[in-house]
Design an enzyme around this catalytic site. Structure first.
Site, mmCIF file in Angstrom:
data_model
loop_
_atom_site.group_PDB
_atom_site.id
_atom_site.type_symbol
_atom_site.label_atom_id
_atom_site.label_comp_id
_atom_site.label_asym_id
_atom_site.label_seq_id
_atom_site.Cartn_x
_atom_site.Cartn_y
_atom_site.Cartn_z
ATOM 1 C CG PHE A 113 -2.177 -0.713 0.906
ATOM 2 C CD1 PHE A 113 -2.637 -0.754 0.147
ATOM 3 C CD2 PHE A 113 -3.760 0.930 1.349
ATOM 4 C CE1 PHE A 113 -3.715 -1.469 -0.228
ATOM 5 C CE2 PHE A 113 -4.752 -0.094 1.298
ATOM 6 C CZ PHE A 113 -5.190 -0.524 0.875
ATOM 7 C CD GLN A 226 -5.825 9.694 2.900
ATOM 8 O OE1 GLN A 226 -6.177 9.238 3.586
ATOM 9 N NE2 GLN A 226 -4.730 9.759 3.369
ATOM 10 C CG HIS A 228 -8.300 6.964 -2.445
ATOM 11 N ND1 HIS A 228 -7.596 6.711 -3.910
ATOM 12 C CD2 HIS A 228 -8.217 6.014 -1.527
ATOM 13 C CE1 HIS A 228 -6.759 5.927 -3.641
ATOM 14 N NE2 HIS A 228 -7.377 5.651 -2.327
ATOM 15 C CG LEU A 238 -12.305 3.987 -2.809
ATOM 16 C CD1 LEU A 238 -11.354 5.126 -2.852
ATOM 17 C CD2 LEU A 238 -11.462 3.116 -1.761
ATOM 18 C CD GLU A 241 -2.882 3.852 -0.818
ATOM 19 O OE1 GLU A 241 -3.415 4.578 -1.028
ATOM 20 O OE2 GLU A 241 -2.470 3.707 -0.270
ATOM 21 N NE ARG A 272 -4.506 6.708 0.870
ATOM 22 C CZ ARG A 272 -5.653 5.392 0.570
ATOM 23 N NH1 ARG A 272 -6.701 6.425 1.853
ATOM 24 N NH2 ARG A 272 -5.879 4.796 1.310
ATOM 25 C CG HIS A 337 -10.885 8.336 1.442
ATOM 26 N ND1 HIS A 337 -11.531 7.616 0.273
ATOM 27 C CD2 HIS A 337 -9.476 7.456 1.699
ATOM 28 C CE1 HIS A 337 -11.298 6.340 0.754
ATOM 29 N NE2 HIS A 337 -10.051 6.078 1.595
ATOM 30 N NE ARG A 372 -7.024 7.214 6.823
ATOM 31 C CZ ARG A 372 -7.408 6.435 5.216
ATOM 32 N NH1 ARG A 372 -7.138 5.100 6.064
ATOM 33 N NH2 ARG A 372 -8.187 6.098 4.275
ATOM 34 C CG LEU A 378 -10.670 -0.925 7.408
ATOM 35 C CD1 LEU A 378 -10.068 -2.267 6.226
ATOM 36 C CD2 LEU A 378 -12.130 -0.644 8.113
HETATM 37 C C1 LIG Z 1 -15.157 3.523 0.183
HETATM 38 C C2 LIG Z 1 -14.340 3.780 1.345
HETATM 39 C C3 LIG Z 1 -12.964 2.494 1.175
HETATM 40 C C4 LIG Z 1 -12.500 2.616 2.218
HETATM 41 N N1 LIG Z 1 -11.383 1.607 2.362
HETATM 42 C C5 LIG Z 1 -10.316 1.471 3.520
HETATM 43 C C6 LIG Z 1 -9.414 0.397 3.220
HETATM 44 O O1 LIG Z 1 -9.291 -0.194 2.470
HETATM 45 N N2 LIG Z 1 -8.628 0.115 4.555
HETATM 46 C C7 LIG Z 1 -8.993 1.603 5.573
HETATM 47 O O2 LIG Z 1 -8.227 0.902 6.791
HETATM 48 N N3 LIG Z 1 -10.280 2.588 5.474
HETATM 49 C C8 LIG Z 1 -10.188 2.416 4.341
HETATM 50 N N4 LIG Z 1 -11.502 3.836 4.415
HETATM 51 C C9 LIG Z 1 -11.840 4.311 5.472
HETATM 52 C C10 LIG Z 1 -12.492 3.992 7.340
HETATM 53 O O3 LIG Z 1 -13.083 2.464 5.979
HETATM 54 C C11 LIG Z 1 -13.548 4.296 7.513
HETATM 55 O O4 LIG Z 1 -12.349 5.328 8.002
HETATM 56 C C12 LIG Z 1 -13.513 3.779 8.989
HETATM 57 O O5 LIG Z 1 -14.042 2.443 8.576
HETATM 58 C C13 LIG Z 1 -14.344 4.470 9.532
HETATM 59 O O6 LIG Z 1 -15.326 3.999 10.995
HETATM 60 P P1 LIG Z 1 -15.982 4.521 11.924
HETATM 61 O O7 LIG Z 1 -16.715 3.163 12.518
HETATM 62 O O8 LIG Z 1 -15.979 5.557 12.387
HETATM 63 O O9 LIG Z 1 -17.685 4.566 11.284
HETATM 64 P P2 LIG Z 1 -18.109 4.611 10.234
HETATM 65 O O10 LIG Z 1 -18.019 2.422 10.055
HETATM 66 O O11 LIG Z 1 -18.611 5.492 9.163
HETATM 67 O O12 LIG Z 1 -19.451 4.309 10.418
HETATM 68 C C14 LIG Z 1 -20.267 5.354 11.309
HETATM 69 C C15 LIG Z 1 -21.530 4.536 11.937
HETATM 70 O O13 LIG Z 1 -22.378 6.046 13.439
HETATM 71 C C16 LIG Z 1 -23.741 5.928 12.439
HETATM 72 N N5 LIG Z 1 -23.867 7.883 12.862
HETATM 73 C C17 LIG Z 1 -23.784 8.133 12.102
HETATM 74 N N6 LIG Z 1 -23.886 9.600 12.475
HETATM 75 C C18 LIG Z 1 -25.132 9.308 13.517
HETATM 76 C C19 LIG Z 1 -26.022 9.715 14.099
HETATM 77 N N7 LIG Z 1 -25.931 11.141 14.022
HETATM 78 N N8 LIG Z 1 -27.121 9.665 15.277
HETATM 79 C C20 LIG Z 1 -26.283 7.998 15.561
HETATM 80 N N9 LIG Z 1 -25.728 7.438 14.496
HETATM 81 C C21 LIG Z 1 -25.318 8.298 13.772
HETATM 82 C C22 LIG Z 1 -23.421 5.833 10.847
HETATM 83 O O14 LIG Z 1 -24.966 4.414 11.447
HETATM 84 C C23 LIG Z 1 -22.815 4.441 10.926
HETATM 85 O O15 LIG Z 1 -23.441 3.405 12.245
HETATM 86 C C24 LIG Z 1 -12.371 3.901 3.942
HETATM 87 C C25 LIG Z 1 -13.472 4.796 2.881
HETATM 88 C C26 LIG Z 1 -13.964 4.271 2.569
HETATM 89 C C27 LIG Z 1 -15.364 5.572 2.235
#
Ligand SMILES: Cc1cc2nc3c(=O)[nH]c(=O)nc-3n(C[C@H](O)[C@H](O)[C@H](O)COP(=O)(O)OP(=O)(O)OC[C@H]3O[C@@H](n4cnc5c(N)ncnc54)[C@H](O)[C@@H]3O)c2cc1C
Length: 557
Positions: A113, A226, A228, A238, A241, A272, A337, A372, A378
């Site tokens: 990566f 960031q 992407h 997306l 990468e 990135r 991103h 990042r 993840l």
């Molecule tokens: C397309 C894409 C691909 C990616 N690929 C990678 C990768 O390969 N490797 C990597 O390390 N990172 C990757 N990332 C980044 C990574 O996936 C995210 O930063 C990470 O998964 C975020 O996890 P989280 O639990 O913080 O938020 P999320 O998984 O987004 O969860 C947020 C939660 O909050 C809840 N929520 C939001 N607002 C409210 C509200 N007002 N009230 C109640 N609930 C609410 C939602 O319902 C959801 O359940 C990627 C991101 C994207 C967008």
């Protein structure tokens, strides 16, 4: 009124991991989520999760790569802890049932990566996030968890200097309710929809970050956004990468492998910020394709490899761009991103407000600093989600019974109802689109003082117009027009913080590239931006960066 020891807001990887840790500590735990847990944006993660496992790689290089990737703005003590936890975290997720891709000898397969000195991104084809999310959700199903599904957090209640619970909007009932909690963990994920061109899902609107900000929590380093390098041209979906990790290469309209000019050693796998700026520069200097884009070529990898390792990329390209990556190049441009900034926490997920914790993309520890590395997010959700859950559970054990006032709820209800009662005013989607246009054009990959000031004036004007936002849909249940209005309010607050921080930071570091201040300025800017809410706009102050062993050097890839 509902009561719990710990209320976790958000059911993505960070929220679920926090809830699991708090449940295992013996607390009564609820998750509040506006989406079904498996629809969280974590499930969209494609490329993989970083961990230095195996003999050839080392935790030490993972730490160094992350510090360097952060452009020396990451806190080195937190990064050390983070990288050491990586191996055990991935193994734990495998024991929870995640089916990772395998190498020929049966060990965990790893792909290179960007910005990483070794191929250390562990993956499940190009659906890593979904594989992790499903395994964790099934594991959590064995615990006694309460779930408030399709509830939108609108406010965090802070009284007598500590968090006492939340107010949330129940989409199904169409009403607001209070939930009392001794400890609140915010894990509401990304805020990418502040931009129009973004890889983030429509739900990624920064709600919890904005709520924490209004409740008095510091936001850290919000100016670092960031982009992407490779998002599909029209849709901004997306292209992981991992596609370059598997050997994909970028080419301009002259057929040149242009990354050799910007990152002579690692080419397409520079970090990135470097690759995004390179693509932007190629297009700006007239070497892009008509319509402003470059090509990502995978054809030389062969059908078998492309279709087995990059299944989703094939589907996305075929369905959303009419391109078959086995035989044709993919048209790509950078898109927003990830937000490096977020609610300021330490490595235990604690904020400046007792009883309020945060983790995942909504939080900023900071381990990503100014940029990042792919695959580190993840990992962050799981490592620091767990820490926040442990800390919240410990805090809740000794905390007094929370007290919520009825008039608080009445005030919130009146404010929300007012949006539907108005006969004049603008609908939220118009404000949202204008905000996105402002951020896309004036607060992008390259920034300068004049454009940033123009952006700030536009965002402040949109905030004033938002005071009169009008919800025309009268539906009681599932009123998307109303939740849209709430989300737009959250995003406008955060947009203002991003722009204010970007104006103040008169240097270029990581993803924050100022054409009027093109150099990194360690003497004056080796510090975290902290933003505090005030009715007049964000008040900025600065905090130190934690150093352990790595002296700042110029970043070359
Ligand atoms: C397309 C894409 C691909 C990616 N690929 C990678 C990768 O390969 N490797 C990597 O390390 N990172 C990757 N990332 C980044 C990574 O996936 C995210 O930063 C990470 O998964 C975020 O996890 P989280 O639990 O913080 O938020 P999320 O998984 O987004 O969860 C947020 C939660 O909050 C809840 N929520 C939001 N607002 C409210 C509200 N007002 N009230 C109640 N609930 C609410 C939602 O319902 C959801 O359940 C990627 C991101 C994207 C967008």
């Amino acid at each position: 009124m509902q009561r719990h020891d710990v209320v976790v807001v958000g059911a993505g990887l960070a929220g679920q991991r926090a809830a699991l840790a708090a449940l295992q500590a013996g607390r009564d735990v609820a998750i509040v989520s506006k989406l079904h847990p498996l629809r969280s944006h974590s499930g969209a993660a494609q490329g993989g999760i970083n961990a230095a496992v195996g003999k050839e790689d080392s935790v030490e290089t993972h730490i160094y790569d992350t510090v360097k990737g952060s452009d020396y703005l990451g806190d080195q003590d937190a990064i050390e802890f983070f990288c050491k936890e990586a191996g055990p975290t991935v193994v734990e997720m495998e024991h929870f049932g995640t089916i990772f891709s395998r190498a020929d000898d049966g060990s965990l397969a790893r792909r290179p990566f960007g910005g990483a000195g070794f191929p250390r991104t562990i993956y499940a084809a190009d659906r890593t996030g979904l594989a992790l999310l499903q395994a964790l959700w099934e594991h959590l199903g064995q615990e006694n968890l309460t779930l408030y599904e399709e509830w939108d957090l609108t406010r965090i209640v802070v009284d007598e200097g500590r968090a006492q619970g939340i107010v949330a909007f129940d989409r199904r009932r169409g009403d607001l309710a209070q939930i009392a909690a001794k400890a609140v963990v915010i894990a509401t994920g990304p805020a990418g929809r502040i931009y129009g061109r973004t890889t983030n899902a429509h739900s990624c609107t920064g709600d919890g970050v904005a709520a924490a900000y209004r409740a008095g929590a510091f936001l850290k380093d919000m100016e670092f956004v960031q982009f992407h390098p490779t998002a599909l041209l029209e849709s901004s979906i997306l292209i992981t990468e991992g596609a370059r990790g598997e050997g994909g290469i970028l080419k301009n309209a002259k057929g040149e492998r242009f990354m050799s000019r910007y990152a002579p050693h690692v080419l397409d796998l520079a970090s990135r910020d470097v690759v995004s700026r390179a693509i932007f520069t190629e297009v700006r200097e007239g070497r892009g394709f008509p319509g402003d884009y470059v090509h990502l070529e995978l054809m030389h990898l062969g059908r078998e490899r492309i279709e087995s390792r990059l299944q989703e990329i094939c589907d996305f390209s075929r369905n959303f761009a009419g391109i078959d990556p086995v035989t044709e190049p993919i048209p790509v441009m950078p898109a927003q991103h990830y937000m490096m900034g977020g609610i300021s926490t330490n490595a235990r997920g604690e904020t400046n407000i007792p009883g309020l914790f945060a983790a995942g993309e909504a939080a900023c520890v900071s381990i990503h600093g100014a940029n990042r590395l792919g695959g580190n997010s993840l990992l962050e959700t799981l490592v620091f989600g767990k820490q926040a859950g442990i800390a919240a559970a410990a805090y809740a054990e000794g905390a007094p019974t929370p007290v919520l006032r009825a008039d608080d709820l009445d005030r919130e209800t009146t404010a929300v109802r007012a949006m539907g009662d108005r006969t004049e005013g603008e609908e939220p989607q118009h404000l949202r689109i204008e905000m996105q246009r402002t951020m896309d054009t004036l607060v992008g990959i390259y920034r300068n003082a004049a454009e940033l000031k123009q952006a700030l004036a536009q965002i402040v004007a949109l905030k004033v117009r938002y005071e009169k936002v009008r919800v025309v849909d009268r539906a009681k249940t599932y009123n998307i027009n109303l939740t849209d209005a709430l989300e737009t309010g959250h995003m406008l607050a955060l947009a203002e913080v991003i722009v204010a921080g970007a104006i103040a930071r008169t240097e270029s570091r990581g993803a924050h590239a100022r054409t009027d201040f093109p150099k990194r300025d360690d003497a004056n800017w080796m510090k975290h931006t902290l933003a505090a809410y005030s009715p007049q706009g964000p008040r900025l102050s600065y905090g130190p960066v934690a150093y352990t062993r790595w002296e700042p050097k110029e970043r070359v890839y």
